[in-house]
Design a protein around this motif. Structure first.
Motif, PDB file in Angstrom:
ATOM      1  N   ASN A  19       0.820  -1.223   0.000  1.00 55.22           N
ATOM      2  CA  ASN A  19       0.000   0.000   0.000  1.00 55.22           C
ATOM      3  C   ASN A  19       0.848   1.266   0.000  1.00 55.22           C
ATOM      4  OD1 ASN A  19      -2.577  -1.309   0.069  1.00 55.22           O
ATOM      5  ND2 ASN A  19      -2.177  -1.795   2.201  1.00 55.22           N
ATOM      6  N   MET A  20       1.901   1.244  -0.808  1.00 52.04           N
ATOM      7  CA  MET A  20       2.791   2.400  -0.919  1.00 52.04           C
ATOM      8  C   MET A  20       2.542   3.113  -2.238  1.00 52.04           C
ATOM      9  SD  MET A  20       6.426   0.862   0.357  1.00 52.04           S
ATOM     10  CE  MET A  20       7.165   2.446   0.654  1.00 52.04           C
ATOM     11  N   GLU A  24       6.075   7.631  -2.031  1.00 51.35           N
ATOM     12  CA  GLU A  24       6.560   7.097  -0.747  1.00 51.35           C
ATOM     13  C   GLU A  24       7.759   6.176  -0.952  1.00 51.35           C
ATOM     14  OE1 GLU A  24       2.443   6.895   1.872  1.00 51.35           O
ATOM     15  OE2 GLU A  24       2.831   5.312   0.404  1.00 51.35           O
ATOM     16  N   LEU A  25       7.647   5.277  -1.928  1.00 55.40           N
ATOM     17  CA  LEU A  25       8.748   4.359  -2.191  1.00 55.40           C
ATOM     18  C   LEU A  25       9.995   5.117  -2.621  1.00 55.40           C
ATOM     19  CD1 LEU A  25       9.971   1.566  -2.422  1.00 55.40           C
ATOM     20  CD2 LEU A  25       8.870   1.334  -4.672  1.00 55.40           C
ATOM     21  N   CYS A  26       9.830   6.105  -3.463  1.00 54.97           N
ATOM     22  CA  CYS A  26      10.973   6.902  -3.921  1.00 54.97           C
ATOM     23  C   CYS A  26      11.684   7.566  -2.753  1.00 54.97           C
ATOM     24  CB  CYS A  26      10.516   7.962  -4.910  1.00 54.97           C
ATOM     25  SG  CYS A  26       9.990   7.282  -6.486  1.00 54.97           S
ATOM     26  N   LYS A  27      10.910   8.163  -1.880  1.00 53.62           N
ATOM     27  CA  LYS A  27      11.497   8.867  -0.737  1.00 53.62           C
ATOM     28  C   LYS A  27      12.288   7.902   0.143  1.00 53.62           C
ATOM     29  CE  LYS A  27      10.394  11.916   3.095  1.00 53.62           C
ATOM     30  NZ  LYS A  27       9.365  12.661   3.810  1.00 53.62           N
ATOM     31  N   LEU A  28      11.710   6.747   0.425  1.00 52.30           N
ATOM     32  CA  LEU A  28      12.362   5.771   1.303  1.00 52.30           C
ATOM     33  C   LEU A  28      13.564   5.098   0.641  1.00 52.30           C
ATOM     34  CD1 LEU A  28       9.177   4.165   2.869  1.00 52.30           C
ATOM     35  CD2 LEU A  28      10.808   5.681   4.012  1.00 52.30           C
ATOM     36  N   ALA A  29      13.490   4.901  -0.676  1.00 55.39           N
ATOM     37  CA  ALA A  29      14.574   4.221  -1.394  1.00 55.39           C
ATOM     38  C   ALA A  29      15.641   5.176  -1.907  1.00 55.39           C
ATOM     39  CB  ALA A  29      14.002   3.405  -2.557  1.00 55.39           C
ATOM     40  N   GLU A  33      11.242  10.016  -8.587  1.00 52.17           N
ATOM     41  CA  GLU A  33       9.964   9.470  -9.054  1.00 52.17           C
ATOM     42  C   GLU A  33      10.022   9.096 -10.539  1.00 52.17           C
ATOM     43  OE1 GLU A  33       5.274  10.393  -8.188  1.00 52.17           O
ATOM     44  OE2 GLU A  33       6.783  11.685  -7.290  1.00 52.17           O
ATOM     45  N   PRO A  34      10.620   9.940 -11.397  1.00 54.15           N
ATOM     46  CA  PRO A  34      10.724   9.531 -12.812  1.00 54.15           C
ATOM     47  C   PRO A  34      11.509   8.225 -12.989  1.00 54.15           C
ATOM     48  CG  PRO A  34      11.116  11.875 -12.613  1.00 54.15           C
ATOM     49  CD  PRO A  34      11.071  11.325 -11.207  1.00 54.15           C
ATOM     50  N   GLU A  35      12.520   8.012 -12.162  1.00 54.32           N
ATOM     51  CA  GLU A  35      13.293   6.773 -12.265  1.00 54.32           C
ATOM     52  C   GLU A  35      12.428   5.572 -11.894  1.00 54.32           C
ATOM     53  OE1 GLU A  35      17.464   4.652 -10.937  1.00 54.32           O
ATOM     54  OE2 GLU A  35      16.937   6.558 -10.013  1.00 54.32           O
ATOM     55  N   LEU A  36      11.661   5.680 -10.808  1.00 54.80           N
ATOM     56  CA  LEU A  36      10.796   4.576 -10.403  1.00 54.80           C
ATOM     57  C   LEU A  36       9.726   4.309 -11.466  1.00 54.80           C
ATOM     58  CD1 LEU A  36       9.908   2.413  -8.405  1.00 54.80           C
ATOM     59  CD2 LEU A  36       8.489   4.158  -7.291  1.00 54.80           C
ATOM     60  N   ILE A  37       9.149   5.355 -12.005  1.00 58.16           N
ATOM     61  CA  ILE A  37       8.134   5.185 -13.055  1.00 58.16           C
ATOM     62  C   ILE A  37       8.744   4.447 -14.248  1.00 58.16           C
ATOM     63  CG2 ILE A  37       6.738   6.432 -14.757  1.00 58.16           C
ATOM     64  CD1 ILE A  37       6.309   8.566 -12.470  1.00 58.16           C
ATOM     65  N   ALA A  38       9.948   4.837 -14.629  1.00 55.68           N
ATOM     66  CA  ALA A  38      10.624   4.175 -15.749  1.00 55.68           C
ATOM     67  C   ALA A  38      10.914   2.707 -15.424  1.00 55.68           C
ATOM     68  CB  ALA A  38      11.913   4.915 -16.097  1.00 55.68           C
ATOM     69  N   ALA A  56      14.742  -3.323  -2.682  1.00 59.16           N
ATOM     70  CA  ALA A  56      14.502  -4.585  -1.982  1.00 59.16           C
ATOM     71  C   ALA A  56      14.400  -4.368  -0.474  1.00 59.16           C
ATOM     72  CB  ALA A  56      15.613  -5.586  -2.299  1.00 59.16           C
ATOM     73  N   LYS A  57      15.269  -3.532   0.043  1.00 54.00           N
ATOM     74  CA  LYS A  57      15.272  -3.261   1.485  1.00 54.00           C
ATOM     75  C   LYS A  57      13.970  -2.580   1.918  1.00 54.00           C
ATOM     76  CE  LYS A  57      17.998  -1.037   5.100  1.00 54.00           C
ATOM     77  NZ  LYS A  57      19.181  -0.257   5.398  1.00 54.00           N
ATOM     78  N   VAL A  58      13.565  -1.547   1.201  1.00 51.85           N
ATOM     79  CA  VAL A  58      12.352  -0.808   1.552  1.00 51.85           C
ATOM     80  C   VAL A  58      11.116  -1.690   1.408  1.00 51.85           C
ATOM     81  CG1 VAL A  58      10.852   1.114   0.901  1.00 51.85           C
ATOM     82  CG2 VAL A  58      13.314   1.456   1.027  1.00 51.85           C
ATOM     83  N   LEU A  59      11.088  -2.513   0.367  1.00 51.90           N
ATOM     84  CA  LEU A  59       9.932  -3.378   0.144  1.00 51.90           C
ATOM     85  C   LEU A  59       9.986  -4.645   0.989  1.00 51.90           C
ATOM     86  CD1 LEU A  59       9.655  -2.971  -3.731  1.00 51.90           C
ATOM     87  CD2 LEU A  59       8.116  -2.007  -1.994  1.00 51.90           C
ATOM     88  N   ASP A  60      11.090  -4.829   1.713  1.00 51.33           N
ATOM     89  CA  ASP A  60      11.287  -5.981   2.596  1.00 51.33           C
ATOM     90  C   ASP A  60      11.164  -7.297   1.830  1.00 51.33           C
ATOM     91  OD1 ASP A  60      11.853  -7.204   5.036  1.00 51.33           O
ATOM     92  OD2 ASP A  60       9.728  -7.385   5.570  1.00 51.33           O
ATOM     93  N   ILE A  61      11.897  -7.346   0.713  1.00 51.58           N
ATOM     94  CA  ILE A  61      11.939  -8.572  -0.083  1.00 51.58           C
ATOM     95  C   ILE A  61      13.386  -8.964  -0.303  1.00 51.58           C
ATOM     96  CG2 ILE A  61       9.718  -8.226  -1.230  1.00 51.58           C
ATOM     97  CD1 ILE A  61      11.182  -7.118  -3.662  1.00 51.58           C
TER      98      ILE A  61
END
Length: 67
Positions: A19-20, A24-29, A33-38, A56-61
């Protein structure tokens, strides 16, 4: 590495499961944001090892899921 499109789909799948938002993921990682979208759209080829590790660390995988 797993093909880039699968990598992006996997990131998106786990992000949604947690539920991120992308923001949120960009900030924590520590990525933009453009990089994550890509990445999620399969357009970012060969993300840096640090980016993969941080996601991987932020998503706990396990990083093995991503590579």
């Amino acid at each position: 590495m797993n093909n880039e499109n699968n990598f992006g789909k996997t990131i998106k799948k786990y992000r949604i499961e947690k539920n991120m938002t992308q923001k949120e993921l960009c900030k924590l990682a520590g990525i933009s944001e453009p990089e994550l979208i890509a990445i999620e759209n399969g357009k970012r080829k060969n993300p840096q090892a640090k980016t993969i590790h941080n996601l991987a660390k932020v998503l706990d995988i396990d990083i093995e899921i991503l590579i």
